[in-house]
Design a protein around this motif. Structure first.
Motif, PDB file in Angstrom:
ATOM      1  N   GLY A  37       0.800  -1.230   0.000  1.00 14.51           N
ATOM      2  CA  GLY A  37       0.000   0.000   0.000  1.00 14.51           C
ATOM      3  C   GLY A  37       0.828   1.273   0.000  1.00 14.51           C
ATOM      4  N   ARG A  38       0.176   2.404  -0.025  1.00 15.82           N
ATOM      5  CA  ARG A  38       0.822   3.700   0.033  1.00 15.82           C
ATOM      6  C   ARG A  38      -0.085   4.691   0.739  1.00 15.82           C
ATOM      7  NH1 ARG A  38       0.011   5.711  -3.974  1.00 15.82           N
ATOM      8  NH2 ARG A  38       0.743   7.690  -3.197  1.00 15.82           N
ATOM      9  N   GLY A  39       0.429   5.817   1.300  1.00 15.23           N
ATOM     10  CA  GLY A  39      -0.442   6.809   1.927  1.00 15.23           C
ATOM     11  C   GLY A  39       0.225   7.942   2.699  1.00 15.23           C
ATOM     12  N   GLU A  40      -0.323   8.344   3.848  1.00 10.88           N
ATOM     13  CA  GLU A  40       0.170   9.502   4.609  1.00 10.88           C
ATOM     14  C   GLU A  40      -0.081   9.500   6.125  1.00 10.88           C
ATOM     15  OE1 GLU A  40       1.218  12.645   1.416  1.00 10.88           O
ATOM     16  OE2 GLU A  40      -0.854  12.408   1.920  1.00 10.88           O
ATOM     17  N   SER A  41      -0.066  10.685   6.846  1.00  6.04           N
ATOM     18  CA  SER A  41      -0.131  10.778   8.328  1.00  6.04           C
ATOM     19  C   SER A  41      -0.678  12.009   9.127  1.00  6.04           C
ATOM     20  CB  SER A  41       1.222  10.415   8.867  1.00  6.04           C
ATOM     21  OG  SER A  41       2.039  11.528   8.943  1.00  6.04           O
ATOM     22  N   GLU A  42      -0.274  12.388  10.536  1.00 12.72           N
ATOM     23  CA  GLU A  42      -0.890  13.245  11.589  1.00 12.72           C
ATOM     24  C   GLU A  42      -0.279  14.631  11.923  1.00 12.72           C
ATOM     25  OE1 GLU A  42       0.600  12.432  15.798  1.00 12.72           O
ATOM     26  OE2 GLU A  42       0.928  10.498  14.899  1.00 12.72           O
TER      27      GLU A  42
ATOM     28  N   ARG B 239       3.458   9.019   8.752  1.00 12.87           N
ATOM     29  CA  ARG B 239       3.399   9.304   7.320  1.00 12.87           C
ATOM     30  C   ARG B 239       4.127   8.228   6.532  1.00 12.87           C
ATOM     31  NH1 ARG B 239       2.592  14.181   3.560  1.00 12.87           N
ATOM     32  NH2 ARG B 239       3.632  13.433   1.706  1.00 12.87           N
ATOM     33  N   LEU B 240       5.260   7.807   7.086  1.00 15.35           N
ATOM     34  CA  LEU B 240       6.080   6.806   6.418  1.00 15.35           C
ATOM     35  C   LEU B 240       5.374   5.453   6.425  1.00 15.35           C
ATOM     36  CD1 LEU B 240       8.799   6.504   5.048  1.00 15.35           C
ATOM     37  CD2 LEU B 240       9.801   6.052   7.301  1.00 15.35           C
ATOM     38  N   ALA B 241       4.828   5.091   7.581  1.00 13.90           N
ATOM     39  CA  ALA B 241       4.100   3.817   7.681  1.00 13.90           C
ATOM     40  C   ALA B 241       2.950   3.808   6.684  1.00 13.90           C
ATOM     41  CB  ALA B 241       3.582   3.630   9.097  1.00 13.90           C
ATOM     42  N   ALA B 242       2.227   4.913   6.636  1.00 11.43           N
ATOM     43  CA  ALA B 242       1.087   5.002   5.728  1.00 11.43           C
ATOM     44  C   ALA B 242       1.545   4.954   4.276  1.00 11.43           C
ATOM     45  CB  ALA B 242       0.310   6.287   5.995  1.00 11.43           C
ATOM     46  N   ALA B 243       2.709   5.548   4.001  1.00 13.37           N
ATOM     47  CA  ALA B 243       3.219   5.550   2.621  1.00 13.37           C
ATOM     48  C   ALA B 243       3.450   4.125   2.139  1.00 13.37           C
ATOM     49  CB  ALA B 243       4.527   6.347   2.549  1.00 13.37           C
ATOM     50  N   VAL B 244       3.764   3.236   3.070  1.00 12.47           N
ATOM     51  CA  VAL B 244       4.041   1.850   2.698  1.00 12.47           C
ATOM     52  C   VAL B 244       2.760   1.015   2.716  1.00 12.47           C
ATOM     53  CG1 VAL B 244       5.227  -0.254   3.433  1.00 12.47           C
ATOM     54  CG2 VAL B 244       6.424   1.935   3.479  1.00 12.47           C
ATOM     55  N   LEU B 245       1.857   1.324   3.642  1.00 10.47           N
ATOM     56  CA  LEU B 245       0.694   0.452   3.850  1.00 10.47           C
ATOM     57  C   LEU B 245      -0.535   0.859   3.056  1.00 10.47           C
ATOM     58  CD1 LEU B 245       0.829  -0.006   7.737  1.00 10.47           C
ATOM     59  CD2 LEU B 245       1.865  -1.436   5.955  1.00 10.47           C
ATOM     60  N   LEU B 246      -0.730   2.170   2.850  1.00 13.70           N
ATOM     61  CA  LEU B 246      -2.018   2.648   2.349  1.00 13.70           C
ATOM     62  C   LEU B 246      -1.984   3.055   0.890  1.00 13.70           C
ATOM     63  CD1 LEU B 246      -3.056   4.909   5.365  1.00 13.70           C
ATOM     64  CD2 LEU B 246      -3.547   2.480   4.974  1.00 13.70           C
ATOM     65  N   ALA B 247      -3.094   2.860   0.212  1.00 13.35           N
ATOM     66  CA  ALA B 247      -3.302   3.348  -1.147  1.00 13.35           C
ATOM     67  C   ALA B 247      -4.551   4.219  -1.130  1.00 13.35           C
ATOM     68  CB  ALA B 247      -3.469   2.181  -2.110  1.00 13.35           C
ATOM     69  N   PRO B 248      -4.628   5.206  -2.067  1.00 11.06           N
ATOM     70  CA  PRO B 248      -5.824   6.048  -2.112  1.00 11.06           C
ATOM     71  C   PRO B 248      -7.092   5.186  -2.156  1.00 11.06           C
ATOM     72  CG  PRO B 248      -4.162   6.904  -3.598  1.00 11.06           C
ATOM     73  CD  PRO B 248      -3.655   5.580  -3.105  1.00 11.06           C
TER      74      PRO B 248
ATOM     75  N   GLY C 191      -4.719  14.844  14.379  1.00  4.05           N
ATOM     76  CA  GLY C 191      -3.621  14.870  13.418  1.00  4.05           C
ATOM     77  C   GLY C 191      -3.548  13.595  12.598  1.00  4.05           C
ATOM     78  N   ALA C 192      -3.726  12.467  13.260  1.00  2.18           N
ATOM     79  CA  ALA C 192      -3.684  11.186  12.557  1.00  2.18           C
ATOM     80  C   ALA C 192      -4.776  11.146  11.496  1.00  2.18           C
ATOM     81  CB  ALA C 192      -3.867  10.044  13.552  1.00  2.18           C
ATOM     82  N   ARG C 193      -5.968  11.606  11.906  1.00  2.00           N
ATOM     83  CA  ARG C 193      -7.124  11.639  11.010  1.00  2.00           C
ATOM     84  C   ARG C 193      -6.826  12.487   9.781  1.00  2.00           C
ATOM     85  NH1 ARG C 193     -11.037  13.621  14.920  1.00  2.00           N
ATOM     86  NH2 ARG C 193     -11.006  15.602  13.800  1.00  2.00           N
ATOM     87  N   ALA C 194      -6.359  13.704  10.025  1.00  2.00           N
ATOM     88  CA  ALA C 194      -6.093  14.637   8.917  1.00  2.00           C
ATOM     89  C   ALA C 194      -5.070  14.040   7.957  1.00  2.00           C
ATOM     90  CB  ALA C 194      -5.575  15.961   9.474  1.00  2.00           C
ATOM     91  N   ALA C 195      -4.084  13.373   8.524  1.00  2.00           N
ATOM     92  CA  ALA C 195      -3.007  12.839   7.688  1.00  2.00           C
ATOM     93  C   ALA C 195      -3.477  11.661   6.860  1.00  2.00           C
ATOM     94  CB  ALA C 195      -1.847  12.416   8.572  1.00  2.00           C
ATOM     95  N   ILE C 196      -4.301  10.795   7.467  1.00  2.00           N
ATOM     96  CA  ILE C 196      -4.821   9.645   6.721  1.00  2.00           C
ATOM     97  C   ILE C 196      -5.654  10.141   5.554  1.00  2.00           C
ATOM     98  CG2 ILE C 196      -6.468   7.733   6.833  1.00  2.00           C
ATOM     99  CD1 ILE C 196      -5.470   7.427   9.825  1.00  2.00           C
ATOM    100  N   ARG C 197      -6.458  11.179   5.816  1.00  2.00           N
ATOM    101  CA  ARG C 197      -7.281  11.748   4.729  1.00  2.00           C
ATOM    102  C   ARG C 197      -6.394  12.366   3.666  1.00  2.00           C
ATOM    103  NH1 ARG C 197     -11.656  14.265   8.786  1.00  2.00           N
ATOM    104  NH2 ARG C 197     -13.192  12.582   8.729  1.00  2.00           N
ATOM    105  N   ALA C 198      -5.312  13.032   4.105  1.00  2.00           N
ATOM    106  CA  ALA C 198      -4.417  13.677   3.144  1.00  2.00           C
ATOM    107  C   ALA C 198      -3.809  12.646   2.196  1.00  2.00           C
ATOM    108  CB  ALA C 198      -3.309  14.422   3.879  1.00  2.00           C
ATOM    109  N   SER C 199      -3.755  11.398   2.665  1.00  2.00           N
ATOM    110  CA  SER C 199      -3.149  10.349   1.834  1.00  2.00           C
ATOM    111  C   SER C 199      -4.121   9.835   0.785  1.00  2.00           C
ATOM    112  CB  SER C 199      -2.735   9.167   2.702  1.00  2.00           C
ATOM    113  OG  SER C 199      -3.900   8.422   3.059  1.00  2.00           O
ATOM    114  N   GLY C 200      -5.360  10.287   0.858  1.00  2.00           N
ATOM    115  CA  GLY C 200      -6.355   9.775  -0.074  1.00  2.00           C
ATOM    116  C   GLY C 200      -7.109   8.589   0.519  1.00  2.00           C
ATOM    117  N   ALA C 201      -6.658   8.109   1.681  1.00  2.00           N
ATOM    118  CA  ALA C 201      -7.383   7.033   2.361  1.00  2.00           C
ATOM    119  C   ALA C 201      -8.531   7.644   3.164  1.00  2.00           C
ATOM    120  CB  ALA C 201      -6.443   6.255   3.274  1.00  2.00           C
TER     121      ALA C 201
END
Lengths: 476, 476
Positions: A98-103, A189-198, A211-221
């Motif tokens: 996966g890929r994504g973001e963070s808080e 952010r790094l963990a999400a970049a590896v685990l999450l996809a939009p 912060g965690a919420r905002a970052a997860i949303r910023a990742s497209g998740a």
């Protein structure tokens, strides 16, 4: 009645009570002792192990507090009956990509005001000793330490962090599972970049860390709110298998913002659920060093038999935020992908502070600082609670104050916490509204009050001002 | 013949020759002097301005070098005819939104080996003075500087960087357009996070920086290779309006990897194209401080009348990589979105080095260091070129060695540079294969040889070893 066969190592830096605690917990998790089964009396176990009764009592007390054990007056100590049986026999899991973001946003605002969240006691920080340490390492910086470094971090620091986490947090890891990053924000952010996809869905505690919420949303998740009760996140409220969640973000040691610690039964249920659904668990252990009613709880990661947990920690609360040093402990299977993502994020962390922290951890100075601060924060917590009782009596109900550097205090129904925080700011008080920590419409109104960064005197004064603001507000 | 009316400010830290250069360039860009139009003779302009002839000659020389001006023997100096007319009358543009990512992998590998890319002269770094400066700031760190900081960076450092860029790089910016981040990698990632969305197309130079490519792809955006010739990126090869590109990544001062500097005509054409297509331009000015055939070129950003350029710089090449401090200069319209993204990325940068760098820039020590290093790197470049001529004669053709800390050397057709780099590594030499810098199938074979981090003696020895490796290779 049973015999536990706990291997003790008197040469280990890991104290005896922790070794006994680990041994009994492991025996429970491995199913060698079953729910409802009776444990040897502390005196008997002490004789078996050839140790004094104190470390055994200490270990039992902790296991009782965490819910692994139950006790009935006159009939001794039993393995808790509400541990899900099936978990005790569970087997290996297969990971996902996966890929994504963070808080972060809740950390903004006036950076030293009374009630400021996540702020340690800068006034009690050993500035001179710290500056000498930094100066010595600045002088000693080698060419290799000035050039491009390892995206995983400085070797000695990774080893020191692993050692600290194994003994202080019951984290189970090898040195090379530790990755040093620029704080817990960068870690998420790094963990999400590896685990999450939009488009992925991620479970977050409700209420939870904005912060965690905002970052997860910023990742497209997308974030999925999972309610929290007095035992932690409500695992039974998670989607039934096959669950759609790619990951779940939790703060088991000290739930942000309500402050509860997740019970052992909930932890085991969450891990079992994650294993069944191939879901990743992000454990944010942001301020677990500070616990006032018992020793810090072991990390969720240490109970995970299936490599589903990514553990996140930071030096911001124990030392100071402007260090910008935090770390991840990741399952070995994710390591290479994580380092690739880190290389694309910011290459590696500055070397100077990494070298300084490695020495601070190895010398034991870090652990001494944590112990000293724990006593100090207990005083500050008590000053805050005393002030709230004296000046805000009846208007604020403290939810939980067992741990960490802040308390959550509930407001009477109908009182708008956002408006209150605005009016507090006019008086120089910087609190966070509890309602800002919710995803859904049903929100409790309250204040998140940090006490770590303020002296007892300042907290007493701040609570007095808060009392006035509360009364003028309710008088409207 | 024309009069230029250049406003000179003798109180400005900006030297006279640079003020004249800026004034004439601005007159050309604003259309006050037209292509083909003749400029006053240096003696005449010097009299008009009441200055000596030297700064005027110096400014003209630079403008000739950059292609703004042309000269015909006996008939004086003219505004270059190959400046696209329409650009000189262009008007404001409307920006776009987006999200995405950034660069790095080529920076890995042995971190001190000969020919190591992007490595400054650590052996010539003023370690003692630096350590004293760090020590003093570590002692003086205030509580506010230890708490959570500004995601845009430390105020004094932002002001110092803006001042430096205005005078040394002809960047046009206010202090608050500067955002301090963890190096140029983080800068690109952050810019992309604000500009790019998955599926977006981003133009990159072909050949170009592998790290940028990898990072853009990691964001879910696609890279579109745009060929580079001896004048820089081939703007005519960019898609015709309406262009599908969301952004273009360029290295105008010192093209990575070939080393050419983009001509003024190309720069103007690129800016005009970007304006017409509402495309963002990412200018990576990674090592422009070091130029050996003339003064460093002004930044592309300084020529941009439409706020399309995000400028990226770093302290890694001038000081040392393990600092992890770089910066962005962003159009004001993007600032709030950028700071929000930074907050979600890693909150803010560590404060200690920011305070140190602010003093280093303000004191002039930074500029002195750059000047001193420029002479040193010229020696090292010459040592590398001499060694290549002596030991690798006929087998390596140096593409360009006008600037920076590395040279690109082309190999004979049919010689595999990846295999060569592998064989070099066996002999302790760490080079980057030119073919790794291409997106498409048509790739030139060559070596990217860093010289900044190695002494002339070491470079002479390394080129000797390289010569042997080349001969054993071709002997196969």
């Amino acid at each position: 009645m049973t015999t536990l066969h706990l291997p003790l190592d008197r040469a280990s830096p890991n104290p005896l009570h922790r070794q006994i605690y680990d041994g009994v917990r492991r025996a429970i998790l491995d199913g060698r002792v079953r729910p409802g089964q009776r444990l040897p009396a502390s005196r008997t176990l002490a004789e078996e192990l050839g140790v004094s009764r104190l470390p055994v009592l200490s270990a039992y007390e902790q296991l009782l507090h965490e819910g692994y054990l139950g006790a009935r007056v006159g009939s001794g100590t039993f393995v808790s009956r509400d541990l899900p049986d099936d978990l005790l026999l569970a087997s290996g899991a297969s990971p996902r990509r996966g890929r994504g973001e963070s808080e972060a946003t809740s950390r903004q605002g006036s950076n030293l005001g009374p009630f400021r969240m996540n702020l340690p006691a800068l006034d009690q920080f050993p500035h001179a000793a710290w500056a000498r340490l930094v100066a010595r390492h600045a002088h000693g910086l080698s060419h290799a330490q000035m050039a491009y470094g390892d995206p995983a971090g400085l070797g000695p620091l990774r080893a020191a962090i692993a050692e600290y986490l194994r003994s202080a947090r019951a984290v189970r890891c090898e040195d090379d599972q530790v990755v040093v990053v620029a704080g817990s924000q960068a870690a998420l952010r790094l963990a999400a970049a590896v685990l999450l996809a939009p488009g992925d869905q991620v479970g977050v505690e409700e209420p939870g860390y904005p912060g965690a919420r905002a970052a997860i949303r910023a990742s497209g998740a997308e974030v999925v709110a999972v309610p929290v009760d007095e035992k932690g996140i409500r695992v039974e409220a998670l989607p039934i298998p096959p669950g759609p969640l790619r990951a779940v973000y939790v703060t088991p040691s000290h739930q942000f913002p309500l402050g509860v610690s997740m019970t052992a039964a909930r932890r085991l249920a969450l891990l079992e659920w994650a294993h069944r659904n191939d879901t990743w668990v992000l454990e944010d252990d942001y301020d677990s060093e500070y616990r006032y009613v018992s020793r810090p709880l072991g990390a969720l990661q240490g109970m995970d038999g299936h490599g589903r947990v990514l553990y996140i920690g930071t030096f911001s609360k124990v030392l100071f935020p402007a260090l910008r040093v935090g770390y991840l402990v990741v399952p070995a299977v994710l390591l290479s992908r994580l380092l690739e993502a880190r290389d694309a994020l910011d290459l590696f962390s500055p070397t100077l502070y990494q070298a300084v922290l490695a020495e601070l951890l190895d010398s034991g100075g870090f652990s001494r600082h944590v112990r000293r601060m724990r006593g100090l924060y207990l005083e500050r917590r008590n000053a805050l609670l005393g002030g709230l009782a004296r000046h805000c009596g009846g208007m604020l109900q403290v939810a939980n104050a067992d741990a960490g550097l802040h308390v959550a205090a509930l407001l009477p129904k109908g009182m708008d916490d956002v408006d209150l925080v605005r009016r507090m700011a006019e008086r120089g008080l910087t609190a966070l509204p509890l309602s800002a920590c919710y995803v859904g419409r049903r929100r409790r109104s309250g204040l998140l009050l940090g006490f770590g960064g303020s002296t007892p005197r300042r907290l007493a004064e701040a609570t007095r001002v808060l009392g006035n603001v509360l009364r003028t507000g309710s008088a409207r």
